[in-house]
Design an enzyme around this catalytic site. Structure first.
Site, PDB file in Angstrom:
ATOM      1  N   HIS A   8       0.855  -1.182   0.000  1.00  0.00           N
ATOM      2  CA  HIS A   8       0.000   0.000   0.000  1.00  0.00           C
ATOM      3  C   HIS A   8       0.895   1.237   0.000  1.00  0.00           C
ATOM      4  O   HIS A   8       2.085   1.167   0.355  1.00  0.00           O
ATOM      5  CB  HIS A   8      -0.921  -0.014   1.215  1.00  0.00           C
ATOM      6  CG  HIS A   8      -2.041  -1.003   1.085  1.00  0.00           C
ATOM      7  ND1 HIS A   8      -2.542  -1.706   2.160  1.00  0.00           N
ATOM      8  CD2 HIS A   8      -2.751  -1.412   0.005  1.00  0.00           C
ATOM      9  CE1 HIS A   8      -3.523  -2.491   1.747  1.00  0.00           C
ATOM     10  NE2 HIS A   8      -3.657  -2.332   0.451  1.00  0.00           N
ATOM     11  N   GLY A  55      -2.963  -2.005  -7.755  1.00  0.00           N
ATOM     12  CA  GLY A  55      -3.927  -2.774  -6.971  1.00  0.00           C
ATOM     13  C   GLY A  55      -5.377  -2.364  -7.209  1.00  0.00           C
ATOM     14  O   GLY A  55      -6.211  -3.202  -7.550  1.00  0.00           O
ATOM     15  N   ASP A  60      -4.211  -6.686  -7.857  1.00  0.00           N
ATOM     16  CA  ASP A  60      -4.396  -7.723  -6.835  1.00  0.00           C
ATOM     17  C   ASP A  60      -5.096  -8.937  -7.437  1.00  0.00           C
ATOM     18  O   ASP A  60      -4.747 -10.077  -7.150  1.00  0.00           O
ATOM     19  CB  ASP A  60      -5.232  -7.191  -5.665  1.00  0.00           C
ATOM     20  CG  ASP A  60      -4.570  -6.044  -4.931  1.00  0.00           C
ATOM     21  OD1 ASP A  60      -3.338  -5.920  -5.003  1.00  0.00           O
ATOM     22  OD2 ASP A  60      -5.297  -5.280  -4.278  1.00  0.00           O
ATOM     23  N   ASP A  80      -1.166  -1.507   4.767  1.00  0.00           N
ATOM     24  CA  ASP A  80      -1.292  -0.384   5.686  1.00  0.00           C
ATOM     25  C   ASP A  80      -2.545  -0.625   6.518  1.00  0.00           C
ATOM     26  O   ASP A  80      -3.659  -0.407   6.040  1.00  0.00           O
ATOM     27  CB  ASP A  80      -1.407   0.925   4.910  1.00  0.00           C
ATOM     28  CG  ASP A  80      -1.564   2.137   5.804  1.00  0.00           C
ATOM     29  OD1 ASP A  80      -1.623   1.969   7.047  1.00  0.00           O
ATOM     30  OD2 ASP A  80      -1.650   3.255   5.262  1.00  0.00           O
ATOM     31  N   HIS A  87     -10.158  -0.602  -2.457  1.00  0.00           N
ATOM     32  CA  HIS A  87     -10.261  -1.927  -3.071  1.00  0.00           C
ATOM     33  C   HIS A  87     -10.106  -3.041  -2.019  1.00  0.00           C
ATOM     34  O   HIS A  87      -9.639  -4.135  -2.334  1.00  0.00           O
ATOM     35  CB  HIS A  87      -9.231  -2.072  -4.191  1.00  0.00           C
ATOM     36  CG  HIS A  87      -7.805  -1.983  -3.731  1.00  0.00           C
ATOM     37  ND1 HIS A  87      -7.257  -0.838  -3.212  1.00  0.00           N
ATOM     38  CD2 HIS A  87      -6.821  -2.904  -3.717  1.00  0.00           C
ATOM     39  CE1 HIS A  87      -6.000  -1.070  -2.890  1.00  0.00           C
ATOM     40  NE2 HIS A  87      -5.705  -2.318  -3.187  1.00  0.00           N
ATOM     41  N   ASP A  90     -10.900  -6.651  -2.856  1.00  0.00           N
ATOM     42  CA  ASP A  90      -9.895  -7.333  -3.671  1.00  0.00           C
ATOM     43  C   ASP A  90      -8.732  -7.813  -2.804  1.00  0.00           C
ATOM     44  O   ASP A  90      -8.187  -8.894  -3.007  1.00  0.00           O
ATOM     45  CB  ASP A  90      -9.353  -6.411  -4.766  1.00  0.00           C
ATOM     46  CG  ASP A  90     -10.414  -5.998  -5.766  1.00  0.00           C
ATOM     47  OD1 ASP A  90     -11.398  -6.746  -5.933  1.00  0.00           O
ATOM     48  OD2 ASP A  90     -10.263  -4.922  -6.380  1.00  0.00           O
ATOM     49  N   ARG A  96      -7.457 -14.455   0.969  1.00  0.00           N
ATOM     50  CA  ARG A  96      -8.214 -15.710   1.032  1.00  0.00           C
ATOM     51  C   ARG A  96      -7.625 -16.741   0.062  1.00  0.00           C
ATOM     52  O   ARG A  96      -7.460 -17.911   0.402  1.00  0.00           O
ATOM     53  CB  ARG A  96      -9.694 -15.460   0.706  1.00  0.00           C
ATOM     54  CG  ARG A  96     -10.562 -16.704   0.825  1.00  0.00           C
ATOM     55  CD  ARG A  96     -12.011 -16.422   0.438  1.00  0.00           C
ATOM     56  NE  ARG A  96     -12.156 -16.093  -0.971  1.00  0.00           N
ATOM     57  CZ  ARG A  96     -12.151 -16.996  -1.960  1.00  0.00           C
ATOM     58  NH1 ARG A  96     -12.001 -18.282  -1.689  1.00  0.00           N
ATOM     59  NH2 ARG A  96     -12.299 -16.614  -3.209  1.00  0.00           N
TER      60      ARG A  96
END
Length: 133
Positions: A8, A55, A60, A80, A87, A90, A96
């Site tokens: 980030h 991202g 991502d 961060d 997002h 995402d 996950r």
């Protein structure tokens, strides 16, 4: 091994410094990065990085697709935790996928230190045994 590098905005400098510190290890592997992060690493560290979109523009998700195809071995994502991300769904999906496909993931410098030392020792050789077809 294929290593994704993501950070980030407020964490990009920390990731660059981390990659600089472990440049001899990283240069032995194929690096991938989201747009700006990949560009900064190439400029500041001098290592080649295969770049995706940023991202928020789908980077991502592009890395997530590589994970789902078993084409990514490690993800280092300096998040961060104090700033809301537009997002965030995402980001959550990417984390996950790392869990679903058992991809080693570091979301901060402490975990990244452990992961990079393990990589250097050969602790992640099991990734090479996984069928990558």
């Amino acid at each position: 091994m294929n290593i994704a590098l993501i950070a980030h905005d407020q964490m990009k400098k920390e990731l660059v410094n981390f990659v600089l510190a472990y440049k001899p290890i990283f240069e032995e592997h194929t690096l991938y990065g989201t747009g700006t992060t990949g560009k900064i690493i190439m400029e500041k560290v001098g290592l080649p990085v295969q770049r995706f979109q940023s991202g928020p523009l789908g980077g991502d998700q592009q890395i997530g697709a590589m994970i789902a195809q078993n084409d990514m071995d490690i993800v280092i994502f300096f998040r961060d935790p104090l700033t809301a991300q537009p997002h965030e769904p995402d980001v959550s999906a990417l984390l996950r996928l790392c869990d679903v496909y058992k991809i080693p993931l570091a979301t901060n410098i402490a975990a990244a230190e452990v992961l990079i030392h393990g990589l250097d020792r050969g602790d992640l050789q099991w990734r090479e045994l996984i069928d990558k077809e």
